[in-house]
Motif scaffolding. Structure first.
Motif, PDB file in Angstrom:
ATOM      1  N   LEU A 219      -0.236  -6.014  -8.187  1.00  0.00           N
ATOM      2  CA  LEU A 219       0.200  -7.512  -8.316  1.00  0.00           C
ATOM      3  C   LEU A 219      -0.236  -8.160  -7.160  1.00  0.00           C
ATOM      4  O   LEU A 219       0.070  -7.839  -5.817  1.00  0.00           O
ATOM      5  N   PHE A 220      -0.677  -9.224  -7.478  1.00  0.00           N
ATOM      6  CA  PHE A 220      -1.364 -10.172  -6.459  1.00  0.00           C
ATOM      7  C   PHE A 220      -0.159 -11.243  -6.147  1.00  0.00           C
ATOM      8  O   PHE A 220       0.462 -11.914  -7.070  1.00  0.00           O
ATOM      9  N   MET A 221       0.474 -11.371  -4.672  1.00  0.00           N
ATOM     10  CA  MET A 221       1.257 -11.933  -4.542  1.00  0.00           C
ATOM     11  C   MET A 221       0.754 -13.036  -3.522  1.00  0.00           C
ATOM     12  O   MET A 221       0.246 -12.844  -2.505  1.00  0.00           O
ATOM     13  N   ASP A 222       1.244 -14.274  -3.884  1.00  0.00           N
ATOM     14  CA  ASP A 222       0.894 -15.437  -2.906  1.00  0.00           C
ATOM     15  C   ASP A 222       1.579 -15.287  -1.374  1.00  0.00           C
ATOM     16  O   ASP A 222       3.090 -15.312  -1.843  1.00  0.00           O
TER      17      ASP A 222
ATOM     18  N   SER B 162     -10.630  -4.818  -3.587  1.00  0.00           N
ATOM     19  CA  SER B 162     -11.361  -3.973  -2.569  1.00  0.00           C
ATOM     20  C   SER B 162     -10.346  -2.634  -2.313  1.00  0.00           C
ATOM     21  O   SER B 162      -9.317  -3.026  -2.226  1.00  0.00           O
ATOM     22  N   GLN B 163     -10.819  -1.313  -2.599  1.00  0.00           N
ATOM     23  CA  GLN B 163     -10.088  -0.265  -2.389  1.00  0.00           C
ATOM     24  C   GLN B 163     -10.796   0.502  -1.293  1.00  0.00           C
ATOM     25  O   GLN B 163     -11.848   0.722  -1.492  1.00  0.00           O
ATOM     26  N   ASN B 164     -10.130   0.865  -0.180  1.00  0.00           N
ATOM     27  CA  ASN B 164     -10.744   1.367   1.045  1.00  0.00           C
ATOM     28  C   ASN B 164      -9.818   2.795   1.323  1.00  0.00           C
ATOM     29  O   ASN B 164      -8.525   2.629   1.276  1.00  0.00           O
ATOM     30  N   PHE B 165     -10.645   3.886   1.896  1.00  0.00           N
ATOM     31  CA  PHE B 165     -10.149   5.002   2.045  1.00  0.00           C
ATOM     32  C   PHE B 165     -10.913   5.487   3.408  1.00  0.00           C
ATOM     33  O   PHE B 165     -12.058   5.585   3.360  1.00  0.00           O
TER      34      PHE B 165
ATOM     35  N   TYR C 288     -14.415  -4.499  -6.916  1.00  0.00           N
ATOM     36  CA  TYR C 288     -14.524  -4.929  -8.183  1.00  0.00           C
ATOM     37  C   TYR C 288     -14.505  -6.476  -8.176  1.00  0.00           C
ATOM     38  O   TYR C 288     -13.818  -7.284  -7.344  1.00  0.00           O
ATOM     39  N   GLU C 289     -15.086  -6.931  -9.224  1.00  0.00           N
ATOM     40  CA  GLU C 289     -14.558  -8.288  -9.691  1.00  0.00           C
ATOM     41  C   GLU C 289     -14.020  -8.372 -10.961  1.00  0.00           C
ATOM     42  O   GLU C 289     -14.623  -7.750 -11.871  1.00  0.00           O
ATOM     43  N   ILE C 290     -12.735  -8.922 -11.275  1.00  0.00           N
ATOM     44  CA  ILE C 290     -11.863  -8.515 -12.275  1.00  0.00           C
ATOM     45  C   ILE C 290     -11.366 -10.084 -12.770  1.00  0.00           C
ATOM     46  O   ILE C 290     -10.913 -10.884 -11.734  1.00  0.00           O
TER      47      ILE C 290
ATOM     48  N   THR D  45      -7.257  -4.835  -0.768  1.00  0.00           N
ATOM     49  CA  THR D  45      -7.498  -6.375  -0.784  1.00  0.00           C
ATOM     50  C   THR D  45      -7.595  -6.919  -2.024  1.00  0.00           C
ATOM     51  O   THR D  45      -8.431  -6.417  -2.737  1.00  0.00           O
ATOM     52  N   ILE D  46      -6.783  -8.138  -2.322  1.00  0.00           N
ATOM     53  CA  ILE D  46      -7.108  -8.712  -3.510  1.00  0.00           C
ATOM     54  C   ILE D  46      -7.187 -10.400  -3.117  1.00  0.00           C
ATOM     55  O   ILE D  46      -6.503 -10.741  -2.475  1.00  0.00           O
ATOM     56  N   THR D  47      -8.356 -10.780  -3.575  1.00  0.00           N
ATOM     57  CA  THR D  47      -8.662 -12.135  -3.099  1.00  0.00           C
ATOM     58  C   THR D  47      -8.997 -13.036  -4.364  1.00  0.00           C
ATOM     59  O   THR D  47      -9.944 -12.542  -5.110  1.00  0.00           O
ATOM     60  N   PRO D  48      -8.534 -13.868  -4.733  1.00  0.00           N
ATOM     61  CA  PRO D  48      -8.701 -14.664  -5.744  1.00  0.00           C
ATOM     62  C   PRO D  48      -9.923 -15.631  -5.493  1.00  0.00           C
ATOM     63  O   PRO D  48     -10.262 -16.091  -4.634  1.00  0.00           O
ATOM     64  N   ILE D  49     -10.930 -15.437  -6.500  1.00  0.00           N
ATOM     65  CA  ILE D  49     -12.204 -16.075  -6.506  1.00  0.00           C
ATOM     66  C   ILE D  49     -12.386 -17.179  -7.426  1.00  0.00           C
ATOM     67  O   ILE D  49     -13.524 -17.856  -7.490  1.00  0.00           O
TER      68      ILE D  49
END
Length: 321
Positions: free
Chosen positions: A227-230, A42-45, A115-117, A316-320
């Protein structure tokens, strides 16, 4: 009964037949894919008009995450508000262009893209690394000073006559990992500056690898993304990240992340390998639509007509899965 059985066999047999073309494509693929990860991104402004007037012209351009084979595939994408245009730049990157000239004094507008990617993990086979190279992405440009004497000299010192192109780029990659010192600077200094002692972040690591490659006639291009970082792991870079693709004969465009590969402990993991925590947003060092910025750009004029403030901009990046 026999007629029904014959019809049933005619229906199912084509789907079970051996497909030599598909098998050849699989055998000839320069990479193997062992896994994939699906993310919700999700990208927000929020844009706030803090001035006394509405601007005569007011536009925002947001780079859109798209399909990039073989790395990633977009499952879904929702853009709000829905009054936007899709435009494409010289590298093929796409943007949502918003016309916000009606943003009244004191009013705000929220832009949101969800997005779902699905992103693949890839490992490339570099056994076949001799052959012709395309004549593209091989020239100097802003921040990729591949004709700079220092960079040309360094590339020559690191190159050996008997090396394949893959071995030559690996020598550049190892040198960068061994000699650059990672320091986030928030600026865009470029390849030549990376040779100094003031530190470098992903933009300098990537620009230097591209410049060394291009100075040797090897096509290389800049990739900017996420880059998704745990949170449980070490912080090796920032969420907004850059890496590289280099063209290798026999393999085509191959991903390399010199920033994450700077440690000898992780170096093998990021040369000719693609970890599924990378999400591509744009390709190209300076896409014209972004006007020198990254990920999005924003203009309003005349500049003294009002003040537009950007707040709550982020990802916001969330693994699903």
């Amino acid at each position: 009964m026999k007629l029904l059985l014959l019809l049933w066999l005619l229906i199912i047999l084509p789907s079970c037949q051996f497909n030599p073309q598909a098998e050849d494509e699989k055998l000839n693929s320069p990479f193997t894919s062992s896994s994939s990860v699906t993310y919700h991104v999700s990208q927000n402004f929020t844009l706030l008009n803090e001035g006394p007037l509405a601007a005569e012209k007011h536009n925002s351009w947001i780079a859109l995450i798209g399909d990039h084979a073989p790395y990633q595939e977009i499952v879904s994408r929702d853009i709000h508000p829905e009054n936007y245009l899709i435009i494409t730049d010289e590298y093929g990157n796409q943007y949502a262009e918003f016309d916000l000239k009606d943003l009244a004094p004191g009013a705000s507008e929220q832009l949101n893209i969800d997005y779902e990617i699905t992103v693949k993990e890839l490992a490339y086979d570099l056994d076949d690394c001799r052959g012709d190279l395309p004549q593209e992405f091989d020239q100097p440009e802003l921040h990729i000073e591949s004709n700079n004497p220092q960079i040309v000299d360094l590339a020559n010192k690191l190159s050996l006559p008997e090396q394949t192109i893959c071995e030559q780029v690996r020598a550049f990659y190892d040198h960068i990992g061994q000699n650059l010192v990672y320091t986030y600077n928030g600026d865009d200094w470029g390849a030549q500056a990376a040779l100094g002692k003031m530190g470098a972040d992903c933009t300098e690591y990537s620009s230097l690898l591209i410049a060394l490659s291009r100075s040797s006639g090897i096509p290389a291009r800049y990739v900017e993304g996420l880059l998704f970082m745990d949170e449980r792991g070490p912080t090796l870079a920032r969420q907004e990240h850059a890496w590289v693709e280099v063209f290798f004969p026999g393999s085509g465009w191959v991903p390399i992340d010199p920033t994450l590969g700077r440690s000898s402990l992780t170096r093998e993991q990021h040369f000719a390998r693609y970890s599924p925590n990378h999400i591509i947003v744009t390709k190209g060092r300076h896409p014209s639509t972004l006007r020198g910025a990254s990920y999005w750009s924003h203009l309003y004029w005349p500049g003294d007509s009002t003040t537009i403030h950007i707040e709550n901009a982020g990802w916001t990046i969330t693994p699903i899965g």
